[in-house]
Design an enzyme around this catalytic site. Structure first.
Site, PDB file in Angstrom:
ATOM      1  N   TYR A 115       0.777  -1.244  -0.025  1.00 37.78           N
ATOM      2  CA  TYR A 115       0.142  -0.126  -0.051  1.00 37.78           C
ATOM      3  C   TYR A 115       0.860   1.185   0.008  1.00 37.78           C
ATOM      4  CZ  TYR A 115      -0.169  -0.275   5.181  1.00 37.78           C
ATOM      5  OH  TYR A 115       0.362  -0.659   6.580  1.00 37.78           O
ATOM      6  N   GLU A 116       0.002   2.197  -0.063  1.00 35.30           N
ATOM      7  CA  GLU A 116       0.639   3.612  -0.358  1.00 35.30           C
ATOM      8  C   GLU A 116       1.564   3.619  -1.581  1.00 35.30           C
ATOM      9  OE1 GLU A 116      -0.009   6.064   1.089  1.00 35.30           O
ATOM     10  OE2 GLU A 116      -1.137   5.134   2.682  1.00 35.30           O
ATOM     11  N   GLY A 117       1.379   2.908  -2.677  1.00 32.17           N
ATOM     12  CA  GLY A 117       1.881   2.774  -3.959  1.00 32.17           C
ATOM     13  C   GLY A 117       2.885   1.813  -3.633  1.00 32.17           C
TER      14      GLY A 117
END
Length: 599
Positions: A440-442
């Site tokens: 997550y978060e890219g």
């Protein structure tokens, strides 16, 4: 059983002896009131909270998870009480703007607090991580009225914030979002759409939840340039600051996950919910990235924190578990067998974990210091240089720290043998909780593409040149030359040359083949990560040598151990860069040769 003690001595060494934090803070008017004594006091109390309150709740959070009933989400037992204690202690607003009730602590200090939270209880820590980012974004982009109404409540822990980006049909390509915002007669907007994977989207910790939602206005251009940002509270906030009726924000379900089960990961539906435009129309993605860049360092620290608690727990096990004899002779002849920590292969795993953790702590502190400089330093040139380094290193901080953090939890789990696969020892939870940080978060692949596309080839290596200038300036200022330090300096000089050589080659390859950057991205990010860690270990080795010579506050045993662990990085971990360079040089042809139909 798992074991965790806050690494306060190492944190202080990094902060004060490597990066001279007090001197840094005195140079910036916004942080001039902070000093080493205050930093120690903050982190000592944070350590108490992490060790005594949050860490004991961690297994329970994993076992119970969050539960949804009738649209409401209940967090695991003990979470709400722990959160109330944290809110009362002012821990929700550590880095917040003092004008609105925050404490204004520098990032170099709050990132250490983040590590303690993630190490002791990652599922719990995520509620605060998203809240910190929401407060940062609103402070940067909201108008004064919104700041006055919302920031004091977020900093006090009365309310918590979220970030709502991803939709069921799109993730990284946010230009495809379908959530819409239609203007109301009162100057606000009716927001309609669905978001998935929303951390803290619904919970019982606070009476209101403040969602920051990406949506498109009716006149929005297509793609990412048409995204706007809206503040959408779970319950409407009246003019006097009190809470009104529910706002059309509905939790549609909880995700069933591999790990971080104490964190409520929600499907959220916005059904004509009233929202406030934050910033300019169609500029929402740029505003959201203000939050996401800080969040990406935070998620990198998630990997670091989990790596450290996994290491500490594994070492506690290795000191007690007995099997066979030490090489050559028995270490404890009066016992039936020696502790497994005497065996070279166990030492290999333990030192791998420790070197990644200590190198990661150095790197996280460095990025945090540059964030402080970019935000607070009175010199325009210093702010600009720091901003360039932050731009270059943010994807590395997220991806390399989480890759190394996950690898460390796996290495630590291996120390246990079969016990590491069993729930009661805690090792397998650290592995599961660390895995999400790479996604997550890219995803880390997206971080690598961002690094090689936006941060390397687009500006033809200007950011890397800035990094090289800083490293060489450090080397030129080197006033300590001892046999113990020479390998660190030689390694740094070698890796800087390698980084520049490979960077030039990648830029040249990108001109000839559009697939070349993507093919090199993962390996290039890791090569840059190794180079920066080499720089950090050189800094740490100098500080340790200085501590030995001057009878520094951390103690001789600490400094000697630091040099030994640093040498392990140089001799056992850094050689991987040679393979990375060869992989990058191989180019994209092998990756693109196989027709898609053969997969």
């Amino acid at each position: 059983m798992a074991d965790y003690r806050a690494p306060l001595v190492d944190m202080r060494f990094v902060r004060e002896e490597v990066f001279q934090a007090e001197q840094e803070w005195q140079a910036m008017p916004a942080t001039v009131d902070f000093n080493a004594e205050l930093a120690d006091a903050v982190l000592e109390e944070a350590a108490r909270l992490a060790e005594a309150e949050l860490f004991p709740l961690n297994p329970r959070g994993d076992a119970e998870g969050c539960v949804m009933s009738g649209g409401a989400v209940t967090t695991p037992g003990g979470f709400r009480q722990a959160f109330v204690e944290m809110a009362r202690g002012g821990w929700c607003g550590l880095g917040g703007n003092p004008a609105y009730g925050g404490q204004g602590l520098p990032k170099l200090l709050t990132q250490a607090f983040d590590e303690l939270l993630y190490a002791s209880n990652t599922g719990f820590a995520l509620y605060l991580a998203l809240n910190n980012g929401a407060g940062l974004l609103l402070d940067a982009y909201a108008d004064d009225a919104v700041k006055s109404r919302y920031l004091p409540r977020l900093y006090a822990g009365d309310w918590l914030g979220t970030m709502c980006l991803t939709e069921p049909h799109c993730g990284t390509d946010l230009g495809l979002i379908r959530t819409r915002a239609v203007p109301n007669d009162n100057g606000r907007y009716a927001v309609t759409g669905s978001k998935i994977w929303i951390t803290g989207g619904e919970h019982d910790l606070t009476e209101n939840i403040v969602h920051l939602v990406l949506a498109k206005l009716p006149d929005a251009p297509s793609g990412a340039k048409g995204i706007s940002l809206f503040l959408v509270p779970k319950r409407r906030v009246l003019d006097d600051g009190s809470l009104g009726e529910p706002n059309g924000v509905i939790c549609g379900g909880l995700e069933h996950k591999m790990g971080i089960k104490g964190s409520a990961t929600c499907v959220m539906h916005f059904e004509g919910a009233e929202g406030i435009l934050i910033g300019e129309p169609h500029q929402g993605l740029a505003a959201m990235f203000t939050m996401m860049n800080y969040e990406r360092l935070s998620i990198g620290i998630q990997g670091l924190g989990l790596g450290d608690v996994a290491y500490q727990s594994a070492i506690a096990f290795a000191r007690e578990r007995r099997q066979s004899r030490a090489p050559g002779a028995a270490a404890e002849p009066d016992q039936a067998a020696d502790p497994i920590l005497v065996h070279p292969d166990v030492r290999r795993m333990a030192l791998n974990a420790r070197a990644w953790n200590e190198g990661g702590r150095l790197f996280a502190a460095f990025v945090a210091r540059e964030l402080d400089r970019a935000k607070y330093h009175p010199d325009d040139q210093v702010r600009g240089e720091a901003g360039d380094l932050v731009a270059l290193l943010t994807p590395v901080a997220k991806a390399f720290l989480t890759d190394r953090g996950f690898a460390t939890t796996v290495e630590a789990q291996q120390v246990y043998g079969g016990s590491g696969y069993c729930v009661e020892w805690g090792a397998e939870q650290f592995v599961r909780d660390a895995r999400i940080a790479m996604i997550y978060e890219g995803t880390n692949g997206i971080q690598a593409m961002d690094l090689i596309g936006r941060k390397l080839t687009r500006n033809q290596g200007a950011y890397v040149e800035r990094l090289a200038e800083r490293v060489r300036a450090d080397l030129d200022d080197d006033d300590i030359d001892t046999p113990e330090l020479r390998p660190f300096r030689e390694a740094l000089e070698s890796e800087l040359t390698r980084l520049e050589r490979v960077s030039d080659a990648v830029i040249e390859a990108a001109r000839a083949n559009a697939a070349a950057p993507g093919a090199a991205a993962h390996d290039y990010l890791h090569l840059l990560g190794y180079a920066v860690y080499t720089w950090m270990w050189w800094k740490a080795s100098r500080a340790a040598q200085r501590g030995l010579a001057q009878q520094g506050p951390s103690g001789d045993d600490f400094y000697r151990a630091k040099l030994i662990v640093g040498h392990h990085f140089l001799t056992r971990q850094l050689p991987h860069v040679e393979a990375l360079e060869r992989q990058i040089a191989a180019g994209p042809s092998g990756l693109m040769a196989l027709d898609a139909s053969y997969f």
